[in-house]
Structures are given as C-alpha cells and as structure tokens.
Design a protein around this motif. Sequence first.
Motif, PDB file in Angstrom:
ATOM      1  N   GLY A 103       0.788  -1.235   0.000  1.00  0.00           N
ATOM      2  CA  GLY A 103       0.000   0.000   0.000  1.00  0.00           C
ATOM      3  C   GLY A 103       0.816   1.280   0.000  1.00  0.00           C
ATOM      4  N   ALA A 104       2.128   1.155  -0.196  1.00  0.00           N
ATOM      5  CA  ALA A 104       2.966   2.362  -0.249  1.00  0.00           C
ATOM      6  C   ALA A 104       2.764   3.066  -1.587  1.00  0.00           C
ATOM      7  CB  ALA A 104       4.438   1.987  -0.074  1.00  0.00           C
ATOM      8  N   PRO A 105       2.710   4.405  -1.588  1.00  0.00           N
ATOM      9  CA  PRO A 105       2.595   5.108  -2.867  1.00  0.00           C
ATOM     10  C   PRO A 105       3.838   4.885  -3.729  1.00  0.00           C
ATOM     11  CG  PRO A 105       2.941   6.657  -1.055  1.00  0.00           C
ATOM     12  CD  PRO A 105       2.763   5.309  -0.436  1.00  0.00           C
ATOM     13  N   LEU A 106       3.598   4.641  -5.017  1.00  0.00           N
ATOM     14  CA  LEU A 106       4.698   4.526  -5.988  1.00  0.00           C
ATOM     15  C   LEU A 106       4.795   5.873  -6.685  1.00  0.00           C
ATOM     16  CD1 LEU A 106       3.646   1.025  -7.378  1.00  0.00           C
ATOM     17  CD2 LEU A 106       5.581   1.501  -5.844  1.00  0.00           C
ATOM     18  N   VAL A 107       5.912   6.553  -6.489  1.00  0.00           N
ATOM     19  CA  VAL A 107       6.012   7.950  -6.895  1.00  0.00           C
ATOM     20  C   VAL A 107       7.176   8.167  -7.852  1.00  0.00           C
ATOM     21  CG1 VAL A 107       6.412  10.309  -6.054  1.00  0.00           C
ATOM     22  CG2 VAL A 107       4.937   8.751  -4.758  1.00  0.00           C
ATOM     23  N   ALA A 108       6.876   8.888  -8.950  1.00  0.00           N
ATOM     24  CA  ALA A 108       7.901   9.288  -9.913  1.00  0.00           C
ATOM     25  C   ALA A 108       7.859  10.808 -10.055  1.00  0.00           C
ATOM     26  CB  ALA A 108       7.652   8.626 -11.260  1.00  0.00           C
ATOM     27  N   TYR A 109       8.879  11.346 -10.707  1.00  0.00           N
ATOM     28  CA  TYR A 109       8.969  12.792 -10.930  1.00  0.00           C
ATOM     29  C   TYR A 109       9.173  13.015 -12.416  1.00  0.00           C
ATOM     30  CZ  TYR A 109       9.497  12.462  -5.960  1.00  0.00           C
ATOM     31  OH  TYR A 109       9.270  12.150  -4.645  1.00  0.00           O
ATOM     32  N   ALA A 110       8.386  13.938 -12.984  1.00  0.00           N
ATOM     33  CA  ALA A 110       8.491  14.212 -14.415  1.00  0.00           C
ATOM     34  C   ALA A 110       8.553  15.710 -14.630  1.00  0.00           C
ATOM     35  CB  ALA A 110       7.303  13.614 -15.160  1.00  0.00           C
ATOM     36  N   GLY A 111       9.465  16.123 -15.493  1.00  0.00           N
ATOM     37  CA  GLY A 111       9.579  17.546 -15.778  1.00  0.00           C
ATOM     38  C   GLY A 111      10.297  17.786 -17.079  1.00  0.00           C
ATOM     39  N   ASP A 113      10.288  19.557 -20.989  1.00  0.00           N
ATOM     40  CA  ASP A 113       9.356  19.284 -22.077  1.00  0.00           C
ATOM     41  C   ASP A 113      10.137  19.188 -23.375  1.00  0.00           C
ATOM     42  OD1 ASP A 113       6.993  18.653 -23.154  1.00  0.00           O
ATOM     43  OD2 ASP A 113       6.102  20.645 -23.026  1.00  0.00           O
ATOM     44  N   GLY A 114       9.511  18.554 -24.349  1.00  0.00           N
ATOM     45  CA  GLY A 114      10.181  18.398 -25.638  1.00  0.00           C
ATOM     46  C   GLY A 114       9.837  17.059 -26.226  1.00  0.00           C
ATOM     47  N   PRO A 115      10.261  16.833 -27.449  1.00  0.00           N
ATOM     48  CA  PRO A 115       9.875  15.616 -28.169  1.00  0.00           C
ATOM     49  C   PRO A 115      10.701  14.391 -27.786  1.00  0.00           C
ATOM     50  CG  PRO A 115      11.243  17.001 -29.566  1.00  0.00           C
ATOM     51  CD  PRO A 115      11.077  17.743 -28.270  1.00  0.00           C
ATOM     52  N   GLU A 116      11.640  14.560 -26.844  1.00  0.00           N
ATOM     53  CA  GLU A 116      12.509  13.439 -26.505  1.00  0.00           C
ATOM     54  C   GLU A 116      12.457  13.152 -25.007  1.00  0.00           C
ATOM     55  OE1 GLU A 116      15.958  15.100 -28.570  1.00  0.00           O
ATOM     56  OE2 GLU A 116      15.718  13.483 -30.027  1.00  0.00           O
ATOM     57  N   LEU A 117      12.413  11.874 -24.699  1.00  0.00           N
ATOM     58  CA  LEU A 117      12.221  11.423 -23.313  1.00  0.00           C
ATOM     59  C   LEU A 117      13.488  10.749 -22.792  1.00  0.00           C
ATOM     60  CD1 LEU A 117      10.247  10.757 -20.878  1.00  0.00           C
ATOM     61  CD2 LEU A 117       9.753   8.608 -22.075  1.00  0.00           C
ATOM     62  N   VAL A 118      13.811  11.049 -21.524  1.00  0.00           N
ATOM     63  CA  VAL A 118      14.905  10.384 -20.815  1.00  0.00           C
ATOM     64  C   VAL A 118      14.312   9.732 -19.562  1.00  0.00           C
ATOM     65  CG1 VAL A 118      16.999  10.782 -19.474  1.00  0.00           C
ATOM     66  CG2 VAL A 118      16.655  11.988 -21.647  1.00  0.00           C
ATOM     67  N   VAL A 119      14.601   8.460 -19.352  1.00  0.00           N
ATOM     68  CA  VAL A 119      14.090   7.735 -18.187  1.00  0.00           C
ATOM     69  C   VAL A 119      15.274   7.299 -17.322  1.00  0.00           C
ATOM     70  CG1 VAL A 119      12.774   5.718 -17.405  1.00  0.00           C
ATOM     71  CG2 VAL A 119      12.122   6.880 -19.527  1.00  0.00           C
ATOM     72  N   ALA A 120      15.202   7.584 -16.023  1.00  0.00           N
ATOM     73  CA  ALA A 120      16.249   7.112 -15.097  1.00  0.00           C
ATOM     74  C   ALA A 120      15.586   6.437 -13.897  1.00  0.00           C
ATOM     75  CB  ALA A 120      17.140   8.259 -14.642  1.00  0.00           C
ATOM     76  N   ILE A 121      16.117   5.268 -13.550  1.00  0.00           N
ATOM     77  CA  ILE A 121      15.539   4.407 -12.503  1.00  0.00           C
ATOM     78  C   ILE A 121      16.671   3.991 -11.569  1.00  0.00           C
ATOM     79  CG2 ILE A 121      14.339   2.192 -12.105  1.00  0.00           C
ATOM     80  CD1 ILE A 121      13.504   2.306 -15.101  1.00  0.00           C
ATOM     81  N   ILE A 158      11.923  14.583 -18.751  1.00  0.00           N
ATOM     82  CA  ILE A 158      12.780  13.776 -17.867  1.00  0.00           C
ATOM     83  C   ILE A 158      11.893  13.059 -16.861  1.00  0.00           C
ATOM     84  CG2 ILE A 158      14.628  13.889 -16.149  1.00  0.00           C
ATOM     85  CD1 ILE A 158      15.321  16.659 -17.674  1.00  0.00           C
ATOM     86  N   LEU A 159      12.049  11.759 -16.771  1.00  0.00           N
ATOM     87  CA  LEU A 159      11.186  10.937 -15.920  1.00  0.00           C
ATOM     88  C   LEU A 159      12.061  10.147 -14.946  1.00  0.00           C
ATOM     89  CD1 LEU A 159       8.312   9.853 -15.334  1.00  0.00           C
ATOM     90  CD2 LEU A 159       8.598   8.305 -17.284  1.00  0.00           C
TER      91      LEU A 159
END
Length: 388
Positions: free
Chosen positions: A179-187, A189-197, A234-235
Amino acid sequence: MAGLLAHSRVLALTCVVWAAPHLVAPSHAQTPICATATASISVDFPTGGRHGCRIEDERNITLTVPPEGRPINSSPWYAFRIDASARTRLNVTLDYDYTEHRYPPHFTRDGVTWRPIAPSDVLIDDANHRATLRLHLAPGTTFIAGQPILTTGAMHDWVRTQVAGEGFETIEYGRSIDGAPLVAYAGGDGPELVVAITRQHPPETTGAAAFRAFVARIMSDNEQARAFRASHRILLFPAPNPDGVARGHWRWNNGGLDLNRDWQRLTQPETQGMTSLILREAENRATVAFLDFHSTGRNVIYAPPLDSPSPTISFLPFLRQQLDAGMRTPPAWSYNHTPETGNSKGWALETLAAPGITVELDDIANAETTQRVGEIVADALMQYQAAN
Ligand SMILES: [Zn+2]
C-alpha cells in the motif's frame, strides 16, 4: 562516539552522510529479537533485516541472514540496531548459511553519519559464510548495516529538493502490495524522453548514489543543463520497490518477485505502474536514453549490442568514450539483449527502441567513483543530445 568501535580510528574513514535519516529515533521503544544483560538487538525499523538471533553467551550473538525467498541472487542484506545499557564488548556473527558475505559493515550512532567498521574488526571465515563483527559499544543506540541505510523516504526527499522550482510534477503511478505510494517525478518538455531508474533492488545503494549524481548534474543551474531540461522530458523513478526496501529484502518486492525480472510478464503492481507511466510519457516522444542504476561486485555497464535497432544507439559508444576518457578505472561494458529474462533494458529496447542500459556500480565503490560515473553519464547525454 567515544568508545564505540575504537579500532575504527585506524582506518582512513570515508564517512557517508545522507540528508535525512528516516530511521527510528533512538528514543523510540523497540521490540528486541534478543538481548544480553547489557545489549538488545532489534530490527523493527525501515530496512531492518530479516534476522533470527541466538545468544551464545554474554559476549557472543549470532544473527542469521535469511533471504525473503528462494531461489534468489546472492545479496545478503543485514541491518540491525543495538541498544546498550553500558559500555559493552560484543561479537556479532552474521551467519549467511550457504550464501556469502557481500556488504562490508557500516555503523551510525545518530542515524545520519555512517562509517565503515574497520576491516580488522571484521573476521570472515574461510568459506565466506560467516562474518564476525567485533564491537566495542558505548551506551546508547548503534545501527549496523551492510550499506549506509537509505530509506524510500530519504530518496524522495532528496529528489524533491533537486527538482524544486523546476516545474516537475510528482506523479503517484500506483500502490505497492503493502500500500505504499509509488512515486515518480516528471519535468522538462520536448519531443525526446529520458528515463532514469534506481533501487529496484533494495541493498544497491552505490547505484542509487550514481543515480543521484546523474540527477544533480541534469538539474544543474548552468546553460547546458537548462537547455537540456527545456528540450527534454525527464522521468525519474528513485524508489520503485518501497516494500522490498522497508522490509529489508535482498532483491524482491512483497509479491515474491525480482522486479527486474518482471518487465516482460508485468505481473506486479510496481512494474505495471512503472511501464504504464513510461508508455504514457513516451507517447509522441522518442525515448533517447533509458538508464537503470544498480550495484554489483564491479563497475560494469550492461548494454544492448551496438547494431540494435534504436535511433540513438550511437549514444552508447559515445558514452563509453567519455567514461574511458574521464575515469582512471572506467566501467567495463557487456553487450547483450535478453528481453525474455524480464529486465528493464530489454523492455526499453523492445518496447521503446531505446538504448536501455543497466549501470552497475561496485558494492564498495567510493563516493568519488559513484559521483564521477553519474556525472559523466549526464554530461555525455547532454552533449550527445545537443549534437544530434
Ligand atoms: Zn540490481
């Protein structure tokens, strides 16, 4: 600190200070799992290990270090608290059963500043199945763990501080089994996405340190970073396995699975939520980089083969060149594509045509190394994107 682990003064101390302790306050009442006349051991705090405890005599205690299930990769996490009522010498033996000692012990008195226990006070048996910690305890509370403890709350606090004022959204993308919240941060803008985990695997905090250095660099207040944020989405996923971290697991979530083996079948709320959010953010965007930070016995980057069908696959040789040029001992590289094993990088290539990589930091990598790797990955990405 006087009197505690007196031998550790001979060590050139590298101390690690996390911004927020998120440990149980030393005054908080604990339920010991065992106690001698002068010392009690407890584990009921976030990241506390799954230990069984046996009192051998007033000076000797054995703690078992069992995994949350089997079969499982060898990542024997331990974390426990000792409350001493008087100055006490105590030998605590970690009994790993068939697995082997992996994480060198660290201690803290205040829950904030961590130091390694001197190697001369850590006796490891020939088979590596048992490690005895010779402790010289001052009265009061001492936490001992395989790495400086890094809770889910501390991870989130740190990221929030980094992204503050930059227009990032805090996104709850689901709930864990506990039941813990699963939280990400996104900020950005633009046509290209970067994901870091990072932190799919709870004990892997040197990987988390490199993730933090990467994020700090991307969030820097300079022209290059500002331009990058203005033109990229950026995610960030700093804590995708909160149950595993809180429960002191070696690898798994609370559904009995290694999350980095579930990216193909997607049976767990953690992986379902994470992939849904990534797919939403990747709609109408090209995923130009996908970075998953971990820890293992060496610095190594697992990457897809360089002829993989990804429009930004040439980022990888460029990154390798930058790491080779920027580090005295750069990470090794290993190329493979095995999406059937359910790891994140395989999913990234199959689903997003992204050059997904697993960035592995050595379990014993020092702060300088984790910082350097994270910064070079960020700099290389910003340079590559500016030029392509
Ligand atoms: Zn891992």
